[in-house]
Design a protein around this motif. Sequence first.
Motif, PDB file in Angstrom:
ATOM      1  N   UNK A 352      11.854  34.935  -6.253  1.00  0.00           N
ATOM      2  CA  UNK A 352      11.734  33.947  -7.335  1.00  0.00           C
ATOM      3  C   UNK A 352      12.607  32.721  -7.097  1.00  0.00           C
ATOM      4  N   UNK A 353      12.956  32.481  -5.830  1.00  0.00           N
ATOM      5  CA  UNK A 353      13.764  31.327  -5.461  1.00  0.00           C
ATOM      6  C   UNK A 353      13.408  30.965  -4.017  1.00  0.00           C
ATOM      7  N   UNK A 354      13.747  29.763  -3.549  1.00  0.00           N
ATOM      8  CA  UNK A 354      13.341  29.335  -2.206  1.00  0.00           C
ATOM      9  C   UNK A 354      13.726  30.346  -1.119  1.00  0.00           C
ATOM     10  N   UNK A 355      12.790  30.588  -0.198  1.00  0.00           N
ATOM     11  CA  UNK A 355      13.015  31.588   0.847  1.00  0.00           C
ATOM     12  C   UNK A 355      12.458  31.112   2.181  1.00  0.00           C
ATOM     13  N   UNK A 356      12.937  31.754   3.252  1.00  0.00           N
ATOM     14  CA  UNK A 356      12.479  31.525   4.625  1.00  0.00           C
ATOM     15  C   UNK A 356      11.524  32.656   4.998  1.00  0.00           C
ATOM     16  N   UNK A 357      10.489  32.339   5.767  1.00  0.00           N
ATOM     17  CA  UNK A 357       9.568  33.386   6.205  1.00  0.00           C
ATOM     18  C   UNK A 357       9.120  33.142   7.642  1.00  0.00           C
ATOM     19  N   UNK A 358       8.650  34.205   8.273  1.00  0.00           N
ATOM     20  CA  UNK A 358       8.113  34.113   9.632  1.00  0.00           C
ATOM     21  C   UNK A 358       7.030  35.159   9.812  1.00  0.00           C
ATOM     22  N   UNK A 359       6.020  34.827  10.599  1.00  0.00           N
ATOM     23  CA  UNK A 359       5.020  35.807  11.028  1.00  0.00           C
ATOM     24  C   UNK A 359       5.297  36.095  12.497  1.00  0.00           C
ATOM     25  N   UNK A 360       5.537  37.376  12.799  1.00  0.00           N
ATOM     26  CA  UNK A 360       5.994  37.742  14.139  1.00  0.00           C
ATOM     27  C   UNK A 360       5.567  39.149  14.500  1.00  0.00           C
ATOM     28  N   UNK A 361       5.887  39.570  15.727  1.00  0.00           N
ATOM     29  CA  UNK A 361       5.653  40.946  16.162  1.00  0.00           C
ATOM     30  C   UNK A 361       6.998  41.632  16.452  1.00  0.00           C
ATOM     31  N   UNK A 362       8.013  41.203  15.706  1.00  0.00           N
ATOM     32  CA  UNK A 362       9.409  41.630  15.868  1.00  0.00           C
ATOM     33  C   UNK A 362      10.056  41.028  17.113  1.00  0.00           C
ATOM     34  N   UNK A 363       9.294  40.217  17.835  1.00  0.00           N
ATOM     35  CA  UNK A 363       9.812  39.482  18.995  1.00  0.00           C
ATOM     36  C   UNK A 363       9.372  38.027  18.921  1.00  0.00           C
ATOM     37  N   UNK A 364       8.086  37.803  19.178  1.00  0.00           N
ATOM     38  CA  UNK A 364       7.574  36.435  19.249  1.00  0.00           C
ATOM     39  C   UNK A 364       7.247  35.906  17.855  1.00  0.00           C
ATOM     40  N   UNK A 365       7.816  34.755  17.507  1.00  0.00           N
ATOM     41  CA  UNK A 365       7.593  34.159  16.193  1.00  0.00           C
ATOM     42  C   UNK A 365       6.445  33.162  16.292  1.00  0.00           C
ATOM     43  N   UNK A 366       5.339  33.497  15.639  1.00  0.00           N
ATOM     44  CA  UNK A 366       4.134  32.675  15.717  1.00  0.00           C
ATOM     45  C   UNK A 366       4.150  31.554  14.689  1.00  0.00           C
ATOM     46  N   UNK A 367       4.594  31.864  13.492  1.00  0.00           N
ATOM     47  CA  UNK A 367       4.691  30.884  12.420  1.00  0.00           C
ATOM     48  C   UNK A 367       6.018  31.086  11.702  1.00  0.00           C
ATOM     49  N   UNK A 368       6.563  29.994  11.178  1.00  0.00           N
ATOM     50  CA  UNK A 368       7.785  30.079  10.378  1.00  0.00           C
ATOM     51  C   UNK A 368       7.741  28.976   9.342  1.00  0.00           C
ATOM     52  N   UNK A 369       8.542  29.149   8.298  1.00  0.00           N
ATOM     53  CA  UNK A 369       8.558  28.108   7.280  1.00  0.00           C
ATOM     54  C   UNK A 369       9.449  28.473   6.124  1.00  0.00           C
ATOM     55  N   UNK A 370       9.363  27.648   5.081  1.00  0.00           N
ATOM     56  CA  UNK A 370      10.117  27.883   3.858  1.00  0.00           C
ATOM     57  C   UNK A 370       9.239  27.546   2.681  1.00  0.00           C
ATOM     58  N   UNK A 371       9.329  28.358   1.640  1.00  0.00           N
ATOM     59  CA  UNK A 371       8.646  28.061   0.397  1.00  0.00           C
ATOM     60  C   UNK A 371       9.702  27.702  -0.632  1.00  0.00           C
ATOM     61  N   UNK A 372       9.621  26.470  -1.157  1.00  0.00           N
ATOM     62  CA  UNK A 372      10.692  25.991  -2.035  1.00  0.00           C
ATOM     63  C   UNK A 372      10.186  25.462  -3.375  1.00  0.00           C
ATOM     64  N   UNK A 373       8.885  25.206  -3.480  1.00  0.00           N
ATOM     65  CA  UNK A 373       8.380  24.583  -4.697  1.00  0.00           C
ATOM     66  C   UNK A 373       6.885  24.783  -4.786  1.00  0.00           C
ATOM     67  N   UNK A 374       6.310  24.475  -5.947  1.00  0.00           N
ATOM     68  CA  UNK A 374       4.863  24.588  -6.106  1.00  0.00           C
ATOM     69  C   UNK A 374       4.183  23.587  -5.174  1.00  0.00           C
ATOM     70  N   UNK A 375       3.183  24.015  -4.416  1.00  0.00           N
ATOM     71  CA  UNK A 375       2.469  23.082  -3.537  1.00  0.00           C
ATOM     72  C   UNK A 375       1.861  21.948  -4.348  1.00  0.00           C
ATOM     73  N   UNK A 376       1.917  20.748  -3.790  1.00  0.00           N
ATOM     74  CA  UNK A 376       1.365  19.591  -4.503  1.00  0.00           C
ATOM     75  C   UNK A 376      -0.129  19.483  -4.303  1.00  0.00           C
ATOM     76  N   UNK A 377      -0.615  20.088  -3.222  1.00  0.00           N
ATOM     77  CA  UNK A 377      -2.055  19.997  -2.928  1.00  0.00           C
ATOM     78  C   UNK A 377      -2.851  20.831  -3.913  1.00  0.00           C
TER      79      UNK A 377
END
Length: 377
Positions: A352-377
């Motif tokens: 319920x607060x801004x966080x960091x995330x990644x999609x990976x296979x426990x080794x290679x990180x394919x995607x990463x990012x942060x969710x901090x607010x409601x998307x404007x789109x």
Amino acid sequence: MFDFNLQFARGGANVTVELFELLTAGGVKQNIVFSPFSIQTCAALAFAGASGETADQIAEGLKFASNFHPEVAETFQHVFEKYKDSELLKIANKVYVQEGQQFKPDYEVALKESYNAEAENLNFAESESAAAAINSWVEDKTAGQIKDLVSASAINELTRLVLLNALHFKGSWAHKFDEEQTAEDDFWVSEEESIKLPYMNQKAKFGYGFFEELNCQALEMPYNNSDLSMLVLLPNEREGLKSLAEKLKSVNLVDLAGNLDYSEDVVVQFPKFKVEFEVELTETLKKLGISKIFSEEAEFNNMLQSPEGLQVSNVFHKAVIEVNEEGTEAAAATAMIMMTRCMLMPLQFTADRPFFYAIWNKRNILFAGAFVNAPTA
């Protein structure tokens, strides 16, 4: 024997954190998603035709396992082979070359055999149609998720090559969320300000960790029939994401995988969201120490048979991610920490607060990012 694949994975984790810090300079104020692996792969297509300091800067700046071309190619090939038959993850590489230009034989072989890259001639002087062809390929390889990656204004009669990587991921959760359990609740964009977001809810066995040194909780949600998962790092404080980003520089994300506990049920409350992000990476790459590729001294003499010099004019990156009850769709076209446990109540993970995330296979990180607010789109 030295494990180049593990070294590449650890390097990828480091470059993920460095890119995250550079792309969120001044604080994490907007939602972000990017693919470190896509950026690394596209750069590797250039590295394969580079020499001297130019090649060294690419290898060091993007944390390749080595600066020796065959070893670098082998680490990428390892990932390509791993997912070549995957239904969830599609990886595609392509090089467009100006009509009338010929590759040097070794570079052509490296593109095809080491990087699985298609090659095609294009007349860049016809910039509108050239951009349309490039964008059509990217859109096709990302299942329509990435549109208009390059503009016609970025291409002209001086353009000789366009190097492309496209990633598309679509995975269903191993533990799907029940849509009937989705409900609105507060998401804290700052210490005292909240907005309403739809939250998915469930209780299941997920990977869980509490990392005292990072001052955060970790949750790993696996995808069905795959070794891929989403890792979420949730700061303990509402405005803790900037501090977490700083602390991540002192650890390697690959090391966190072994410190997650999968034995207990976790009550998860996680927001549904869709984020799109695009960036021109020239200044970012320069800050990683990769500057020579943009100069007239760039050493790309192993690519084309033509004697004319080559340099990079732009590096475009675009990514999108959507997370819902079914799973995740994402696309892009560019120290030991011990776990402490002191909870008797069922484990709770409420994002319920801004966080960091990644999609990976426990080794290679394919995607990463942060969710901090409601998307404007």
